[in-house]
Motif scaffolding. Sequence first.
Motif, mmCIF file in Angstrom:
data_model
loop_
_atom_site.group_PDB
_atom_site.id
_atom_site.type_symbol
_atom_site.label_atom_id
_atom_site.label_comp_id
_atom_site.label_asym_id
_atom_site.label_seq_id
_atom_site.Cartn_x
_atom_site.Cartn_y
_atom_site.Cartn_z
ATOM 1 N N GLU A 71 1.387 -10.311 -0.532
ATOM 2 C CA GLU A 71 1.595 -11.116 0.531
ATOM 3 C C GLU A 71 1.185 -10.564 1.924
ATOM 4 O O GLU A 71 1.593 -10.783 2.906
ATOM 5 C CB GLU A 71 3.100 -11.272 0.663
ATOM 6 C CG GLU A 71 3.627 -12.020 -0.299
ATOM 7 C CD GLU A 71 5.200 -12.602 -0.278
ATOM 8 O OE1 GLU A 71 5.776 -12.126 0.643
ATOM 9 O OE2 GLU A 71 5.652 -12.995 -1.304
ATOM 10 N N PHE A 72 0.373 -9.319 1.714
ATOM 11 C CA PHE A 72 -0.112 -8.660 2.687
ATOM 12 C C PHE A 72 -1.515 -8.154 2.734
ATOM 13 O O PHE A 72 -1.947 -7.280 1.964
ATOM 14 C CB PHE A 72 0.797 -7.252 2.771
ATOM 15 C CG PHE A 72 0.463 -6.513 4.184
ATOM 16 C CD1 PHE A 72 0.423 -6.859 5.461
ATOM 17 C CD2 PHE A 72 0.289 -4.858 3.972
ATOM 18 C CE1 PHE A 72 0.273 -6.017 6.428
ATOM 19 C CE2 PHE A 72 0.120 -4.007 5.168
ATOM 20 C CZ PHE A 72 0.267 -4.786 6.331
ATOM 21 N N ILE A 73 -2.260 -9.097 3.684
ATOM 22 C CA ILE A 73 -3.896 -8.951 3.219
ATOM 23 C C ILE A 73 -4.520 -7.426 3.495
ATOM 24 O O ILE A 73 -5.865 -7.342 2.817
ATOM 25 C CB ILE A 73 -4.577 -10.052 4.256
ATOM 26 C CG1 ILE A 73 -5.926 -10.217 3.883
ATOM 27 C CG2 ILE A 73 -4.457 -9.764 5.626
ATOM 28 C CD1 ILE A 73 -6.637 -11.384 4.395
ATOM 29 N N ASP A 74 -3.868 -6.777 4.325
ATOM 30 C CA ASP A 74 -4.607 -5.442 4.820
ATOM 31 C C ASP A 74 -4.402 -4.726 3.552
ATOM 32 O O ASP A 74 -5.399 -3.804 3.485
ATOM 33 C CB ASP A 74 -3.788 -4.668 5.921
ATOM 34 C CG ASP A 74 -3.849 -5.446 7.202
ATOM 35 O OD1 ASP A 74 -4.878 -6.103 7.347
ATOM 36 O OD2 ASP A 74 -3.244 -5.077 8.101
ATOM 37 N N GLU A 75 -3.519 -4.818 2.598
ATOM 38 C CA GLU A 75 -3.694 -3.923 1.410
ATOM 39 C C GLU A 75 -4.851 -4.477 0.544
ATOM 40 O O GLU A 75 -5.439 -3.431 -0.037
ATOM 41 C CB GLU A 75 -2.295 -4.190 0.635
ATOM 42 C CG GLU A 75 -1.072 -3.436 1.335
ATOM 43 C CD GLU A 75 -0.096 -3.119 0.540
ATOM 44 O OE1 GLU A 75 -0.062 -3.098 -0.766
ATOM 45 O OE2 GLU A 75 1.062 -2.800 1.006
ATOM 46 N N TYR A 76 -4.899 -5.566 0.558
ATOM 47 C CA TYR A 76 -6.393 -6.155 -0.187
ATOM 48 C C TYR A 76 -7.286 -5.547 0.504
ATOM 49 O O TYR A 76 -8.424 -5.078 -0.469
ATOM 50 C CB TYR A 76 -6.494 -7.667 -0.383
ATOM 51 C CG TYR A 76 -7.546 -8.129 -1.067
ATOM 52 C CD1 TYR A 76 -7.609 -8.075 -2.507
ATOM 53 C CD2 TYR A 76 -8.518 -8.911 -0.349
ATOM 54 C CE1 TYR A 76 -8.651 -8.651 -3.088
ATOM 55 C CE2 TYR A 76 -9.547 -9.409 -1.025
ATOM 56 C CZ TYR A 76 -9.638 -9.466 -2.525
ATOM 57 O OH TYR A 76 -10.893 -9.940 -3.145
ATOM 58 N N ILE A 77 -7.707 -5.599 1.760
ATOM 59 C CA ILE A 77 -8.861 -5.125 2.620
ATOM 60 C C ILE A 77 -8.954 -3.743 2.221
ATOM 61 O O ILE A 77 -10.074 -3.089 2.247
ATOM 62 C CB ILE A 77 -8.499 -5.356 3.919
ATOM 63 C CG1 ILE A 77 -8.831 -7.063 4.197
ATOM 64 C CG2 ILE A 77 -9.552 -4.788 4.729
ATOM 65 C CD1 ILE A 77 -8.411 -7.415 5.622
ATOM 66 N N GLU A 78 -7.796 -2.862 2.156
ATOM 67 C CA GLU A 78 -8.074 -1.617 1.833
ATOM 68 C C GLU A 78 -8.493 -1.140 0.602
ATOM 69 O O GLU A 78 -9.260 0.015 0.229
ATOM 70 C CB GLU A 78 -6.438 -0.946 2.179
ATOM 71 C CG GLU A 78 -6.072 -0.805 3.541
ATOM 72 C CD GLU A 78 -4.535 -0.237 3.401
ATOM 73 O OE1 GLU A 78 -3.992 0.188 2.215
ATOM 74 O OE2 GLU A 78 -3.868 -0.343 4.444
ATOM 75 N N LYS A 79 -8.527 -2.049 -0.322
ATOM 76 C CA LYS A 79 -8.943 -1.757 -1.803
ATOM 77 C C LYS A 79 -10.576 -2.351 -1.593
ATOM 78 O O LYS A 79 -11.119 -2.472 -2.961
ATOM 79 C CB LYS A 79 -8.346 -2.736 -2.774
ATOM 80 C CG LYS A 79 -6.808 -2.073 -3.260
ATOM 81 C CD LYS A 79 -6.969 -0.896 -3.832
ATOM 82 C CE LYS A 79 -5.498 -0.543 -4.262
ATOM 83 N NZ LYS A 79 -5.525 0.669 -5.164
ATOM 84 N N GLY A 80 -10.884 -2.623 -0.652
ATOM 85 C CA GLY A 80 -12.568 -3.300 -0.592
ATOM 86 C C GLY A 80 -12.572 -4.612 -0.397
ATOM 87 O O GLY A 80 -13.811 -5.066 -0.622
ATOM 88 N N GLY A 81 -11.274 -5.461 -0.146
ATOM 89 C CA GLY A 81 -11.343 -6.874 -0.399
ATOM 90 C C GLY A 81 -12.334 -7.411 0.795
ATOM 91 O O GLY A 81 -12.259 -6.789 2.077
ATOM 92 N N TYR A 82 -12.949 -8.429 0.356
ATOM 93 C CA TYR A 82 -13.764 -9.392 1.342
ATOM 94 C C TYR A 82 -15.242 -8.740 1.848
ATOM 95 O O TYR A 82 -15.992 -9.085 2.340
ATOM 96 C CB TYR A 82 -12.898 -9.661 2.676
ATOM 97 C CG TYR A 82 -11.903 -10.835 2.241
ATOM 98 C CD1 TYR A 82 -12.328 -11.831 1.816
ATOM 99 C CD2 TYR A 82 -10.640 -10.334 2.275
ATOM 100 C CE1 TYR A 82 -11.300 -12.830 1.627
ATOM 101 C CE2 TYR A 82 -9.601 -11.317 1.996
ATOM 102 C CZ TYR A 82 -9.989 -12.728 1.538
ATOM 103 O OH TYR A 82 -9.119 -13.440 1.382
ATOM 104 N N LYS A 83 -15.473 -7.501 1.474
ATOM 105 C CA LYS A 83 -16.452 -6.575 1.619
ATOM 106 C C LYS A 83 -17.675 -7.356 0.598
ATOM 107 O O LYS A 83 -18.811 -7.357 1.025
ATOM 108 C CB LYS A 83 -16.429 -5.181 0.971
ATOM 109 C CG LYS A 83 -15.763 -4.315 1.843
ATOM 110 C CD LYS A 83 -16.456 -4.073 3.263
ATOM 111 C CE LYS A 83 -15.705 -3.339 4.253
ATOM 112 N NZ LYS A 83 -16.218 -2.988 5.597
ATOM 113 N N ALA A 84 -17.460 -7.778 -0.575
ATOM 114 C CA ALA A 84 -18.220 -8.778 -1.343
ATOM 115 C C ALA A 84 -18.842 -9.957 -0.635
ATOM 116 O O ALA A 84 -19.818 -10.397 -0.627
ATOM 117 C CB ALA A 84 -17.771 -8.921 -2.787
#
Length: 584
Positions: free
Chosen positions: A115-128
Amino acid sequence: MKIIIGQGSCGIAAGANKVHTEFQNQIQSKALNVELTLTGCIGMCHLEPIVDIVDDDGEKTTYVKVKPEIVDEIITKHIIENKKVDEYMINEIDQMIIDKQERIALRNCGLINPEFIDEYIEKGGYKAAEKAITDMSPDEVIEEIKIAGLRGRGGAGFPTWFKWNAARKSLGETKYIVCNADEGDPGAFMDRSILEGDPHSLIEGMIIGGYAMGAKEGIVYVRAEYPLAIVRLKIAIKQAREKGFLGEKIFDDDKFNFDIRIKAGAGAFVCGEETALIASLEGERGMPRLKPPFPAQKGYWGKPTNINNVETFANVPWILSNGGKAFAALGTEKSKGTKVFALTGKIRKGGLVEVPMGITLREIIFDIGGGIKDNKKFKAVQMGGPSGGCIPAQLLDTPVDYDSINNTGAIMGSGGMVVMDETTCMVDMARFFLDFTRKESCGKCIYCRIGTKRMLEILTRICEGQGKDGDIELLEELGAKIKEGSLCGLGQTAPNPVLSTLRYFREEYEKHIYDKECPAKQCENLLSYNILKDKCIGCTLCARKCPVGAITGNVKQPHVIDNEKCIKCGECKKVCKFEAIEVK
């Protein structure tokens, strides 16, 4: 310091919400400077509720089967006194279950707050997605998926790149990309766990797919029976819009606009078939239609449409980030990458696992799943859900890939594995799955609508001790006709559980029909209860517990069961401490 509580559906069912509340109360009452957060299911459903404590130096300690009453002890010892509570910690064997896996689709599940998008981004999320849209052409994206060898994870195993390419080449400005999250197989919960634990991986995969084929709108068709998944997916979509990952001019690309909406389905199993799903999206009854034209040419509202399932899309960002060759290096020549499986049934360590294609059934069930409950003997595993088949013990070393599983008479399906032991009646199991497909048939095809009903009637008679000569041959004939005469995959695969059990457990059918016996001792009408005189000491416990008074005898004398009165409830066998009850 951070406390993370697994709050997927399995964790919540095991009491994770109560555990979360207790941690919250303890932190407040003790005025502790601790962050309390949540995550999805990491796959070890048999150990829920699971709590991770991450110390300031980054060291993580995992506590399992946590109950509210032990929260105070964990906080006092671990957080205040800085002493780990070994009694509740995960053991090395269970930790190895995670360590042995190759997690791609599940790479973030159980590790981030969904429920917290920043944690996904920290894992490299949306880079692909950024890489695809800013550095690659649509054709280059499709080529990377082709190099990866990704096949659809929803059951059919069709090459993903081919479907994407077909939709891309179809004429028309308006195109749609649809995620099939209508996971209907009994015992399957792979897609649900991704939606609950890492919804952004699905969103990012759909963004990339939409860019590759020229779609501006994505639709997630999800079961209404997945309320938590829907809630978290809605949160994720809203956050992705706020960050600019959905909407207009994504990553400042003037030509690429893309957004996603959710459609909650009514849970019809037949809507797992592409054209039936499209009919449901359009507000019609979910019924399949003839192909061609295929959805890639004429799908939702007559426009080019691509449909993949949740797990397929969840693999896409990883492939774009790490390269198609890295994905293709896993698995086998014709079945690349990894596959997520849901282990259920008579298995010690039920839950989700993700393993490279080509691993054997034995490795999954015994090395990762811990073997069979109560030290029973392994009998079979049902793969592919109600449309799949039963694979017997002699084929335990079968590699798990599309071709090898198909050769056994089962199918890969979406990844459900229902494990059965020696107490499972294979005739009754076939009846159970056929009853499911018979109820879920849309009724469009006569062979599916009537044929499954007739097969079910025969199986029911056999289980009730009314089987007769010729039933086996009739089941085989009906099964072949239904497979041949049905329009969609539901009807074409509906007879699989019956045909596969006839193939490997024919003698069990013969025992039911000719000897009126159920070898697994599960079919009540074929059972008889007797008391062994040499073991009965006349304690009278069985007589006192019998609900219909079918057991008589004097104290300290062997008792007798009147089989005309006996309702075969099994209560006498449960309470007898001397193993004096014999079931035949």
